[in-house]
Design a protein around this motif. Structure first.
Motif, PDB file in Angstrom:
ATOM      1  N   LEU A 155       0.055 -18.449  -5.499  1.00 38.39           N
ATOM      2  CA  LEU A 155       0.049 -17.891  -6.197  1.00 38.39           C
ATOM      3  C   LEU A 155       1.330 -17.156  -5.978  1.00 38.39           C
ATOM      4  CD1 LEU A 155      -1.909 -16.200  -8.120  1.00 38.39           C
ATOM      5  CD2 LEU A 155      -2.008 -14.714  -6.044  1.00 38.39           C
ATOM      6  N   ALA A 156       2.603 -17.425  -6.701  1.00 42.88           N
ATOM      7  CA  ALA A 156       3.747 -16.398  -6.588  1.00 42.88           C
ATOM      8  C   ALA A 156       4.083 -15.352  -7.416  1.00 42.88           C
ATOM      9  CB  ALA A 156       4.831 -17.546  -7.385  1.00 42.88           C
ATOM     10  N   VAL A 157       4.206 -14.016  -7.175  1.00 42.63           N
ATOM     11  CA  VAL A 157       3.731 -13.313  -7.512  1.00 42.63           C
ATOM     12  C   VAL A 157       5.563 -12.252  -6.800  1.00 42.63           C
ATOM     13  CG1 VAL A 157       1.459 -13.366  -6.945  1.00 42.63           C
ATOM     14  CG2 VAL A 157       3.321 -12.158  -5.320  1.00 42.63           C
ATOM     15  N   ARG A 158       6.251 -11.397  -8.262  1.00 41.35           N
ATOM     16  CA  ARG A 158       7.074 -10.544  -8.411  1.00 41.35           C
ATOM     17  C   ARG A 158       7.062  -9.114  -8.522  1.00 41.35           C
ATOM     18  NH1 ARG A 158      11.280 -12.268 -12.795  1.00 41.35           N
ATOM     19  NH2 ARG A 158       8.762 -10.950 -14.420  1.00 41.35           N
ATOM     20  N   SER A 159       7.355  -8.155  -7.709  1.00 47.92           N
ATOM     21  CA  SER A 159       7.283  -7.291  -8.373  1.00 47.92           C
ATOM     22  C   SER A 159       7.838  -6.540  -8.836  1.00 47.92           C
ATOM     23  CB  SER A 159       7.607  -5.887  -6.578  1.00 47.92           C
ATOM     24  OG  SER A 159       7.893  -5.213  -6.498  1.00 47.92           O
ATOM     25  N   ASN A 160       8.071  -5.441  -9.677  1.00 43.08           N
ATOM     26  CA  ASN A 160       8.868  -5.114 -10.580  1.00 43.08           C
ATOM     27  C   ASN A 160       9.482  -3.488 -10.071  1.00 43.08           C
ATOM     28  OD1 ASN A 160       9.086  -7.080 -12.894  1.00 43.08           O
ATOM     29  ND2 ASN A 160       7.186  -6.115 -13.296  1.00 43.08           N
ATOM     30  N   ASN A 161       9.679  -3.226  -8.729  1.00 42.33           N
ATOM     31  CA  ASN A 161       9.490  -1.922  -8.457  1.00 42.33           C
ATOM     32  C   ASN A 161      10.456  -2.105  -6.955  1.00 42.33           C
ATOM     33  OD1 ASN A 161       9.090   0.497  -6.462  1.00 42.33           O
ATOM     34  ND2 ASN A 161       7.515   1.364  -7.555  1.00 42.33           N
ATOM     35  N   PRO A 162      11.351  -1.791  -6.380  1.00 44.86           N
ATOM     36  CA  PRO A 162      11.916  -2.550  -5.343  1.00 44.86           C
ATOM     37  C   PRO A 162      10.996  -1.862  -3.781  1.00 44.86           C
ATOM     38  CG  PRO A 162      13.501  -0.720  -6.854  1.00 44.86           C
ATOM     39  CD  PRO A 162      12.117  -1.440  -7.021  1.00 44.86           C
ATOM     40  N   ASN A 163      10.253  -0.273  -4.283  1.00 43.65           N
ATOM     41  CA  ASN A 163       9.946   0.231  -3.180  1.00 43.65           C
ATOM     42  C   ASN A 163       8.281  -0.545  -3.341  1.00 43.65           C
ATOM     43  OD1 ASN A 163      11.672   1.710  -2.979  1.00 43.65           O
ATOM     44  ND2 ASN A 163      10.972   3.014  -5.012  1.00 43.65           N
ATOM     45  N   VAL A 164       8.213  -1.610  -3.659  1.00 46.60           N
ATOM     46  CA  VAL A 164       7.108  -2.213  -3.882  1.00 46.60           C
ATOM     47  C   VAL A 164       6.877  -3.627  -3.253  1.00 46.60           C
ATOM     48  CG1 VAL A 164       4.398  -2.851  -4.722  1.00 46.60           C
ATOM     49  CG2 VAL A 164       5.489  -0.762  -5.401  1.00 46.60           C
TER      50      VAL A 164
END
Length: 418
Positions: A235-244
């Motif tokens: 699973l490849a995931v990306r965060s849209n919040n730099p703090n998460v």
């Protein structure tokens, strides 16, 4: 006021989720059908039902004439004046029809019309209900095996889990609750036919969406997924919040979130990696847990050449090529993996363009043996890997152990005894 009819309609609306208006229309059509069976014609028959009181009126529109040629469509002036004293020739008169006068056959036909309409509406409601859940995950109860297929009760309808959509090795018992992915909902004369799956990659995606709050609210986004059902998922995931932290959010505290999904998938292993717009970095993440020396990616051709340390080749490829295969599906690149020794000898591989950094690959990072034994065992050793090549990679401790006599260790020991 017809209280019994009103109560019956309320129960049907509550249990079957069929609107009262539809039921009123079914009753009107059934009375018209009964009139047609009783009189032979029903073109001039009208039915009116009060939606508030359930009182109904059934009447026929008849023309007032001197000589009656068709008693269904016409009425004599004398008979018309008995109903209304103001009736005149040529008027259209509403003549009430007593439903109690209908014969047994007409009554039975009217009943069948109502029941048929209720069944059609019930099937339509169920179809619409599950059609909205298409491409989603639902919980069902295993009922029975039909040959090699499994019948699963979803509440108001039964679904079929075909053999091709079952995970090899999974065995379910009747009354066991499982989660399935709705592939397709078909509308058939016998009711909705629902096909479900346990092997579809979207099943894992939907489970993460329901388990991870950050994915549900859009903070973390699942960019790509590759699955071999029953064995491993990447699973490849990306965060849209730099703090998460995207990977940390999916894993949860002490792995609580991912472990609950693994339990639902009967122990299937899940690798969660960070998504990267740079294809080289993405491929490096996708081949985790293997260590990568260099990646040469061609975005136009969607191909990539990867160099790994000699002792990491088997780990990068994975058992029966699974790790490399899943990484290729996850990234969309055709990946060619070579060891350092193979890359140096391969023509046109451009290994000479890579600048080897001794600080990145020193013994402090990889240890004297050069690999993590636990990680290797978890991934699975590839039996096709050459033993000689494996020893050459530096995994044999004896090959790197210093000679005791040459080091003078023996002389020091004798001096201490003296």
């Amino acid at each position: 006021m017809n209280k019994e009819l009103m109560e019956a309609l309320d129960i049907l609306e509550k249990e079957k989720e069929i609107s009262k208006e539809t039921l009123f229309e079914a009753i009107e059509n059934s009375l018209i059908t009964a009139c047609k069976n009783h009189f032979g014609k029903a073109d001039n028959v009208k039915v009116e039902i009060d939606r508030d009181t359930c009182d109904f009126l059934c009447y026929a529109e008849k023309e007032v004439v001197e000589e009656v040629e068709d008693d269904v469509l016409q009425i004599s002036l004398e008979d018309a004046q008995e109903i209304s004293k103001k009736a005149q020739l040529g008027d259209m008169l509403h003549v009430e029809i007593k439903s109690k006068e209908f014969g047994r056959i007409a009554t039975q036909n009217a009943k069948n019309v109502i029941l048929q309409k209720i069944r059609e509406e019930e099937r339509s409601v169920i179809y619409n209900q599950y059609y909205e859940k298409e491409k989603d995950v639902v919980t069902g109860i295993v009922q029975r095996y039909i040959g090699r297929n499994i019948s699963i009760n979803l509440g108001k309808a039964d679904a079929i889990l075909n053999e091709s959509e079952q995970v090899r090795g999974e065995n379910f018992r009747p009354t066991e609750r499982i989660k399935v992915y709705i592939l397709e909902v078909k509308n058939t004369p016998k009711g909705p036919r629902i096909l479900v799956s346990r092997t579809h990659p979207e099943l894992v995606k939907r489970l993460f969406e329901s388990e991870v709050t950050e994915i549900k609210d859009g903070t973390v986004e699942i960019m790509s997924i590759a699955r071999e059902a029953g064995s491993r998922t990447k699973l490849a995931v990306r965060s849209n919040n730099p703090n998460v932290d995207a990977v940390g959010a999916c894993v949860g505290i002490n792995g609580a979130r991912v472990n609950s999904i693994v339990d639902e998938l009967c122990g299937e292993k899940i690798d969660i990696v960070n998504w990267d717009e740079n294809p080289g970095n993405l491929i490096q993440n996708a081949l985790s847990p293997a260590k990568i020396v260099a990646v040469f990616a061609d975005p136009d051709e969607k191909t990539a050449k990867v160099v790994v340390p000699d002792y990491q080749l088997s780990l990068a490829i994975g058992k029966e090529g699974q790790n490399a295969r899943l990484a290729a599906r996850l990234t969309g690149y055709k990946i060619d993996i070579k060891s350092e020794t193979q890359a140096k000898d391969a023509p046109g591989f451009r290994y000479e363009d890579y600048v080897y950094d001794d600080e990145e690959y020193d013994e402090e990072e990889y240890g004297e043996e050069g690999y993590d034994g636990e990680a290797y065992d978890e991934e699975g050793y590839d039996e096709s890997y050459d033993d000689a090549e494996y020893e050459e990679g530096g995994s044999d401790e004896a090959s790197e152990a210093p000679d005791l006599e040459e080091s003078g260790f023996e002389d020091e020991e004798q001096d201490s005894e003296a």
